[in-house]
Design a protein around this motif. Structure first.
Motif, PDB file in Angstrom:
ATOM      1  N   PRO A   1       0.790   5.737  -0.987  1.00  0.00           N
ATOM      2  CA  PRO A   1      -0.133   6.863  -1.171  1.00  0.00           C
ATOM      3  C   PRO A   1      -0.524   7.016  -2.632  1.00  0.00           C
ATOM      4  O   PRO A   1       0.251   6.668  -3.535  1.00  0.00           O
ATOM      5  CB  PRO A   1       0.675   8.063  -0.673  1.00  0.00           C
ATOM      6  CG  PRO A   1       2.097   7.643  -0.751  1.00  0.00           C
ATOM      7  CD  PRO A   1       2.108   6.165  -0.499  1.00  0.00           C
TER       8      PRO A   1
ATOM      9  N   MET B   1       0.833  -1.189   0.000  1.00  0.00           N
ATOM     10  CA  MET B   1       0.000   0.000   0.000  1.00  0.00           C
ATOM     11  C   MET B   1       0.875   1.249   0.000  1.00  0.00           C
ATOM     12  O   MET B   1       1.768   1.393   0.831  1.00  0.00           O
ATOM     13  CB  MET B   1      -0.924   0.043   1.221  1.00  0.00           C
ATOM     14  CG  MET B   1      -1.907   1.197   1.165  1.00  0.00           C
ATOM     15  SD  MET B   1      -3.134   1.182   2.495  1.00  0.00           S
ATOM     16  CE  MET B   1      -2.120   1.693   3.880  1.00  0.00           C
TER      17      MET B   1
ATOM     18  N   THR C   1      -5.864   0.180  -8.506  1.00  0.00           N
ATOM     19  CA  THR C   1      -4.959  -0.152  -7.396  1.00  0.00           C
ATOM     20  C   THR C   1      -3.770  -0.952  -7.905  1.00  0.00           C
ATOM     21  O   THR C   1      -2.614  -0.656  -7.591  1.00  0.00           O
ATOM     22  CB  THR C   1      -5.708  -0.951  -6.324  1.00  0.00           C
ATOM     23  OG1 THR C   1      -6.827  -0.187  -5.857  1.00  0.00           O
ATOM     24  CG2 THR C   1      -4.801  -1.292  -5.154  1.00  0.00           C
TER      25      THR C   1
ATOM     26  N   TRP D   1      -5.221  10.115  -1.463  1.00  0.00           N
ATOM     27  CA  TRP D   1      -5.625   9.059  -0.535  1.00  0.00           C
ATOM     28  C   TRP D   1      -4.582   7.962  -0.655  1.00  0.00           C
ATOM     29  O   TRP D   1      -3.384   8.248  -0.752  1.00  0.00           O
ATOM     30  CB  TRP D   1      -7.026   8.571  -0.899  1.00  0.00           C
ATOM     31  CG  TRP D   1      -7.772   7.878   0.218  1.00  0.00           C
ATOM     32  CD1 TRP D   1      -7.360   7.659   1.493  1.00  0.00           C
ATOM     33  CD2 TRP D   1      -9.087   7.317   0.123  1.00  0.00           C
ATOM     34  NE1 TRP D   1      -8.331   7.010   2.206  1.00  0.00           N
ATOM     35  CE2 TRP D   1      -9.398   6.789   1.398  1.00  0.00           C
ATOM     36  CE3 TRP D   1     -10.028   7.214  -0.905  1.00  0.00           C
ATOM     37  CZ2 TRP D   1     -10.619   6.157   1.668  1.00  0.00           C
ATOM     38  CZ3 TRP D   1     -11.235   6.582  -0.636  1.00  0.00           C
ATOM     39  CH2 TRP D   1     -11.534   6.063   0.636  1.00  0.00           C
ATOM     40  N   THR D   2      -5.004   6.690  -0.671  1.00  0.00           N
ATOM     41  CA  THR D   2      -4.073   5.594  -0.889  1.00  0.00           C
ATOM     42  C   THR D   2      -4.180   5.134  -2.337  1.00  0.00           C
ATOM     43  O   THR D   2      -5.030   5.604  -3.087  1.00  0.00           O
ATOM     44  CB  THR D   2      -4.402   4.388   0.013  1.00  0.00           C
ATOM     45  OG1 THR D   2      -5.532   3.700  -0.519  1.00  0.00           O
ATOM     46  CG2 THR D   2      -4.694   4.837   1.434  1.00  0.00           C
ATOM     47  N   TYR D   3      -3.339   4.171  -2.706  1.00  0.00           N
ATOM     48  CA  TYR D   3      -3.378   3.674  -4.081  1.00  0.00           C
ATOM     49  C   TYR D   3      -4.692   2.965  -4.398  1.00  0.00           C
ATOM     50  O   TYR D   3      -5.027   2.743  -5.553  1.00  0.00           O
ATOM     51  CB  TYR D   3      -2.185   2.780  -4.365  1.00  0.00           C
ATOM     52  CG  TYR D   3      -2.195   1.383  -3.752  1.00  0.00           C
ATOM     53  CD1 TYR D   3      -2.874   1.094  -2.575  1.00  0.00           C
ATOM     54  CD2 TYR D   3      -1.477   0.348  -4.346  1.00  0.00           C
ATOM     55  CE1 TYR D   3      -2.853  -0.169  -2.029  1.00  0.00           C
ATOM     56  CE2 TYR D   3      -1.448  -0.927  -3.809  1.00  0.00           C
ATOM     57  CZ  TYR D   3      -2.141  -1.174  -2.643  1.00  0.00           C
ATOM     58  OH  TYR D   3      -2.127  -2.424  -2.093  1.00  0.00           O
TER      59      TYR D   3
ATOM     60  N   TRP E   1      -4.088  11.790   4.726  1.00  0.00           N
ATOM     61  CA  TRP E   1      -3.108  11.566   3.661  1.00  0.00           C
ATOM     62  C   TRP E   1      -2.809  12.896   2.957  1.00  0.00           C
ATOM     63  O   TRP E   1      -2.756  12.970   1.744  1.00  0.00           O
ATOM     64  CB  TRP E   1      -3.645  10.549   2.647  1.00  0.00           C
ATOM     65  CG  TRP E   1      -3.843   9.193   3.227  1.00  0.00           C
ATOM     66  CD1 TRP E   1      -4.899   8.756   3.955  1.00  0.00           C
ATOM     67  CD2 TRP E   1      -2.943   8.081   3.140  1.00  0.00           C
ATOM     68  NE1 TRP E   1      -4.734   7.445   4.331  1.00  0.00           N
ATOM     69  CE2 TRP E   1      -3.545   7.007   3.830  1.00  0.00           C
ATOM     70  CE3 TRP E   1      -1.708   7.887   2.522  1.00  0.00           C
ATOM     71  CZ2 TRP E   1      -2.924   5.757   3.942  1.00  0.00           C
ATOM     72  CZ3 TRP E   1      -1.110   6.647   2.630  1.00  0.00           C
ATOM     73  CH2 TRP E   1      -1.702   5.596   3.335  1.00  0.00           C
TER      74      TRP E   1
ATOM     75  N   GLN F   1       1.403  12.789   1.865  1.00  0.00           N
ATOM     76  CA  GLN F   1       2.181  11.581   1.616  1.00  0.00           C
ATOM     77  C   GLN F   1       2.462  11.336   0.134  1.00  0.00           C
ATOM     78  O   GLN F   1       3.565  10.907  -0.233  1.00  0.00           O
ATOM     79  CB  GLN F   1       1.474  10.354   2.223  1.00  0.00           C
ATOM     80  CG  GLN F   1       1.607  10.253   3.732  1.00  0.00           C
ATOM     81  CD  GLN F   1       0.499  10.967   4.471  1.00  0.00           C
ATOM     82  OE1 GLN F   1      -0.007  11.991   4.012  1.00  0.00           O
ATOM     83  NE2 GLN F   1       0.102  10.450   5.614  1.00  0.00           N
TER      84      GLN F   1
END
Length: 515
Positions: A174, A172, A421, A295-297, A220, A223
């Protein structure tokens, strides 16, 4: 009565008494054997052993041990946890102080729970009750504390070797999700650099003046941009073989100044830095108030699971030759067996199953063949939507697997060919650098180093917006310099000195095991 008759009566009486005593001992031994067997089995044939479990996470979505998957785990282990989820972040500390602890604690607070006065060491209870369990030596190392024991094998950690052996497991990282329809509207411009990204934000600002070009998730904020400049977002960073606190990295200054430029150019709003709940910012994206979202990937796919009239895509490629992800993690959530535990053997058998390959897959993914199948390439394919929380709650799947799953186990769960993702994960896996020795350097609770670190982090929370919201770059640089000066005053150099007293040996131990 003659003498011979009297002797016979006495002899018979003695024999009768001896027989009674032997019968009593036999009954007692039978009861003890039955009790011992019941403990060894973990439960009687009818009822499972009930163990109390406290989940130290107020946000935890599962409040009960129920559903198809928990029932199957209980059937396999003979254990049924009675769950209590924290209602206050300080609740566990108060429980520890009072000594009122359950059988098992799930917590991210490694320093608090890794204490021989509170928890039982895995390196003692597993050899005794589950001698066949062998944890990876690196995982033992990164969980071992000063007393030489390890009190948990925390989740979400895998060795560098494990990551490299699993090409479909992408760590995981960013991420930055963008509205696909608006990108198409402005001509699907190439985004290969941060300058390219700025150009896209400017076009969106011009063509959609009522829409904010970029909304920052409050958890986030920076990041994604830290990664583009090759910076560590928190904790310590290795700079030429020495540790510095992350604020001191030149790359962090560049990242902070870039976020300031986003504000000065009107691509992010000042209100964004007041948000504390990521639900607020996610709702803004769903209500079409934002074009881009940090956010995240998995952000694009998670947003797409809720969006109806539009879709998101990730900025999948790193935007700088200096881009890097530093993996210094050593795990997060631990399952601690407290000294109050009333059935250690049953608890260890329960943990043994959850740490096993069969156990964590059942807990996290469900029943093989029914809920998921193993693709020949080496990743799971799900027959239900693993992003749908209602489905997860109904089945009781995923979240009870999280406490014992590895980093690879978590990552491979997210693999899906063609997903956003996976598209980003494939690119960012190429720029990851591992160094868990840094993650092992964590100050003890209430130590001088812990106080310094906490005070610096709290100061940054309140002062960082002075950098982000500065009206000019010159004033942003000044605000950053003031941030460093305040950190120095709090004791940043002392914190770094302490960290460097530990780092060489930890790094050496890790590198020897990693060979």
């Amino acid at each position: 009565m003659n003498k011979k008759s009297k002797l016979l009566i006495i002899l018979l009486t003695i024999l009768s008494l001896v027989g009674s005593l032997l019968a009593g001992c036999s009954n007692n031994n039978s009861e003890e054997t039955a009790a011992t067997n019941q403990t060894k089995q973990g439960s009687s044939s009818d009822e499972p052993v009930e163990l109390t479990m406290f989940v130290d996470a107020t946000w935890y979505p599962f409040q009960e041990w129920k559903g198809e998957i928990p029932e199957l785990i209980t059937k396999a282990t003979g254990v049924k946890p009675k769950i209590t989820v924290a209602t206050d972040p300080k609740q566990l500390s108060l429980m520890v102080a009072s000594g009122d602890l359950p059988d098992i604690v799930l917590s991210f607070d490694f320093q608090l729970m890794s204490d021989g006065n509170i928890s039982l060491p895995y390196n003692e209870i597993f050899p005794k009750y589950a001698p066949n369990v062998k944890f990876d030596p690196i995982k033992e190392l990164v969980n071992t504390v000063d007393d030489g024991n390890y009190y948990a094998i925390r989740n979400d950690f895998s060795t560098e070797k494990e990551w490299k052996e699993n090409p479909y497991a992408h760590m995981m990282v960013p991420g930055l999700a963008l509205r696909q329809d608006i990108l198409k509207e402005i001509g699907n411009p190439e985004i290969k650099t941060l300058d390219d990204l700025d150009t896209v934000f400017e076009k969106v600002k011009q063509t959609h003046p009522d829409m904010t070009p970029l909304i920052l998730n409050p958890n986030w904020t920076r990041q994604f941009f830290d990664a583009q400049f090759g910076a560590t977002s928190g904790g310590f960073a290795d700079q030429d073989g020495k540790l510095v606190y992350y604020l001191r990295q030149p790359s962090v200054e560049k990242s902070m100044l870039y976020v300031n430029s986003l504000y000065r150019n009107g691509y992010v709003t000042s209100e964004n830095f007041a948000y504390t709940n990521e639900g607020q910012t996610e709702e803004m994206m769903m209500s079409e108030k934002g074009f881009g979202y940090s956010w995240t990937y998995s952000g694009a796919d998670r947003l797409n699971s809720s969006a109806k009239d539009f879709k998101f895509v990730n900025v999948a490629d790193p935007l700088s030759p200096n881009a890097k992800i530093y993996n210094t993690g050593v795990g997060g959530l631990g399952m601690y067996v407290t000294k109050n535990n009333k059935n250690i053997e049953a608890t260890v058998k329960f943990l043994e199953y959850l740490y096993s390959d069969e156990g964590w897959k059942l807990a996290q993914w469900g029943v093989e063949g029914k809920d998921w199948v193993w693709n020949d390439k080496g990743y799971p394919e799900f027959k239900y939507d693993p992003q749908n929380m209602d489905t997860l709650k109904e089945k009781g799947v995923y979240w009870w697997g999280v406490p014992t799953e590895s980093g690879v186990g978590m990552a491979i769960s997210s693999f899906k060919e063609g997903s956003e993702t996976t598209r980003q994960g494939e690119q960012y896996s190429k720029i990851i650098e591992f160094n868990p020795a840094i993650g092992m350097i964590t100050p003890k609770v209430d130590s001088e180093e812990s106080i310094i670190k906490n005070n610096i982090d709290e100061m940054v929370k309140t002062e960082i917006t002075n950098v982000y919201l500065a009206p000019t770059e010159k004033e942003a640089i000044k605000a950053y310099d003031e941030l460093i000066a305040k950190a120095e005053k709090i004791g940043m150099k002392d914190l770094e000195k302490w960290a460097n007293s530990l780092y060489p040996d930890l790094k050496k131990n890790y590198e020897e095991l990693a060979k």
